[in-house]
Design an enzyme around this catalytic site. Structure first.
Site, short mmCIF file in Angstrom:
data_model
loop_
_atom_site.label_atom_id
_atom_site.label_comp_id
_atom_site.label_asym_id
_atom_site.label_seq_id
_atom_site.Cartn_x
_atom_site.Cartn_y
_atom_site.Cartn_z
N ASP A 112 -50.07 -71.56 133.80
CA ASP A 112 -49.72 -70.99 132.50
C ASP A 112 -50.14 -72.01 131.44
OD1 ASP A 112 -48.60 -70.01 130.22
OD2 ASP A 112 -46.63 -69.60 131.07
N TRP A 167 -39.86 -71.16 131.57
CA TRP A 167 -39.79 -70.12 130.52
C TRP A 167 -39.14 -68.89 131.17
CZ3 TRP A 167 -43.91 -66.06 129.53
CH2 TRP A 167 -43.69 -65.40 128.32
N LYS A 207 -50.18 -69.88 120.00
CA LYS A 207 -49.68 -71.09 119.36
C LYS A 207 -50.82 -71.87 118.71
CE LYS A 207 -46.32 -69.94 122.18
NZ LYS A 207 -44.98 -69.48 121.99
C1 LMR Z 1 -41.06 -69.28 123.61
O1 LMR Z 1 -40.93 -69.77 124.74
O2 LMR Z 1 -40.18 -69.36 122.74
C2 LMR Z 1 -42.33 -68.56 123.27
O3 LMR Z 1 -43.22 -68.61 124.32
C3 LMR Z 1 -42.10 -67.19 122.74
C4 LMR Z 1 -41.69 -66.22 123.80
O4 LMR Z 1 -42.37 -65.20 123.90
O5 LMR Z 1 -40.71 -66.43 124.48
#
Ligand code: LMR
Length: 397
Positions: free
Chosen positions: A212, A131, A247
């Protein structure tokens, strides 16, 4: 002037997409960027159990006065119960302490601040890919980061051997950030056997796990999705977990998250929570109340909890159905073999599309996915899937 040297930052790779999507005038545009669940009608509706809890709160709530710095104790307790399972020694035993943080991001940041401020570690190992926000959270907290390989683009699976080989270069005392389930962006999680190996490796190499845990219940079930974190807890005496209720409760904008820290004994745990209070106090003073009250109301009422579990299952099942349908339709359209989508978990599918193909999807078809090729499966429905299939086939040519 004071600000003249400041350079414009690039748009956020995920949230920036939502802005671009909103400004796109095309009526048939599709947003499969941000990780937000949408129902068959394309709406991010409020869960019924949340609506009911809010109604109860509206009637019962008597004050908007401050919460304790770490949030209400029962909220943290519920978070620990979800992470470790009912009756686990970390729920009530005192070795695990929890504090309310604004969303999963808040929990990651408060955890990273704590690690830096308390000289726990200086380096955190982060999966590649991950992420996008992970890297900048670590940097903002003053931590260095290193990357470990995670995804094998040829076999569309976990690059387990390369991951472990790279992690063996970590120094004793480093932090390893892991995704508890539904890895973002790849959707590929370690198998139970691989989790065992990871957990034993972390313990033997004296590495601190930071998990996480943003998608519990979105992959295969509340307990099923906790297998990884529970395996790590079985082997490693100390760990951090960042939980999010964005979520699984659909509470995106309420910023309901929890940081849980497990220490080797209750004396250390008491010191840890005292320091966490300072981390929270200096960052946000004390947490927002509404989201945590909703979660606590639902989890403490048998009927509401059962309803939540049903609604969560509904989200999960719809995502699985869309995954299956997408693979089927892509194959029927002769677009190629995408069967690997079905071995990915949670909200995201990692498509393997490159930057140019992602750009074509946006420009020619009004379909927005993240630059890494991540598709939010939770945004697909029976009305937009055929357009998506047609577009994927076209850009893959
Ligand atoms: C995502 O990865 O799209 C979500 O976790 C929202 C975000 O805050 O990035």
């Amino acid at each position: 002037m004071f600000f003249d040297h400041i350079e414009a930052a690039p748009a956020d790779p995920i949230l920036g997409l939502t802005d671009a999507f909103k400004n796109d005038p095309r009526a048939d545009k599709i947003n499969l960027g941000v990780g937000v669940y949408k129902n068959e009608q394309g709406q991010t509706a409020i869960l019924d159990c949340v609506k009911k809890a809010e109604k109860l709160l509206l009637e019962k709530e008597t004050t908007k006065s401050y919460l304790p710095i770490t949030g209400m104790p029962e909220y943290g307790r519920f978070a620990r119960e979800l992470i470790f399972g009912k009756g686990h020694e970390y729920v009530d035993g005192g070795r695990a302490v929890s504090c309310h943080c604004p969303g999963g991001t808040g929990a990651l940041r408060i955890g990273a601040d704590f690690i830096r401020q308390q000289n726990v570690a200086t380096t955190v190992w982060i999966s590649d890919p991950t992420w996008a926000n992970h890297y900048q959270i670590a940097t903002s907290a003053g931590l260095k980061f290193e990357r470990y390989p995670y995804y094998d683009r040829v076999s569309h699976s976990l690059a387990f051997d390369r991951m472990m080989e790279t992690l063996s270069q970590a120094h004793e005392g480093d932090v390893v950030l892991l995704h508890g389930c539904c890895h973002n962006p790849t959707g590929i999680d370690p198998t139970p056997e691989q989790w065992e190996q990871i957990a034993v490796f972390l313990k033997e190499h004296k590495l601190l796990p930071f998990i996480d845990f943003a998608y519990q219940g979105i992959g295969h079930g509340i307990d099923e999705d906790a297998l990884g974190v529970r395996t790590v807890a079985k082997h490693c005496p100390e760990m951090l977990v960042a939980s999010s209720f964005s979520k699984n409760f659909g509470l995106y904008n309420e910023r309901a998250g929890v940081l849980t820290v497990v220490s080797e004994n209750t004396e250390t745990a008491a010191k840890v929570i005292s320091q966490l209070k300072i981390s929270v106090r200096t960052a946000i003073s004390n947490p927002p109340a509404h989201g945590e009250k909703i979660v606590t109301t639902i989890l403490s009422d048998a009927q509401l909890r059962a309803q939540w579990e049903q609604e969560l299952k509904g989200m999960r099942d719809r995502i699985l159905e869309m995954r299956h349908l997408l693979v089927e339709k892509l194959s029927a359209a002769g677009a190629g073999d995408y069967s690997f989508f079905e071995s990915q978990n949670g909200m995201f599918s990692f498509s393997g599309l490159d930057k140019d193909q992602v750009a074509r999807l946006k420009e020619e078809f009004g379909i927005y996915i993240v630059g890494s090729g991540r598709i939010c499966v939770a945004g697909i429905n029976h009305s937009n899937i055929d357009r998506l299939v047609e577009a994927l086939k076209a850009v893959k040519k």
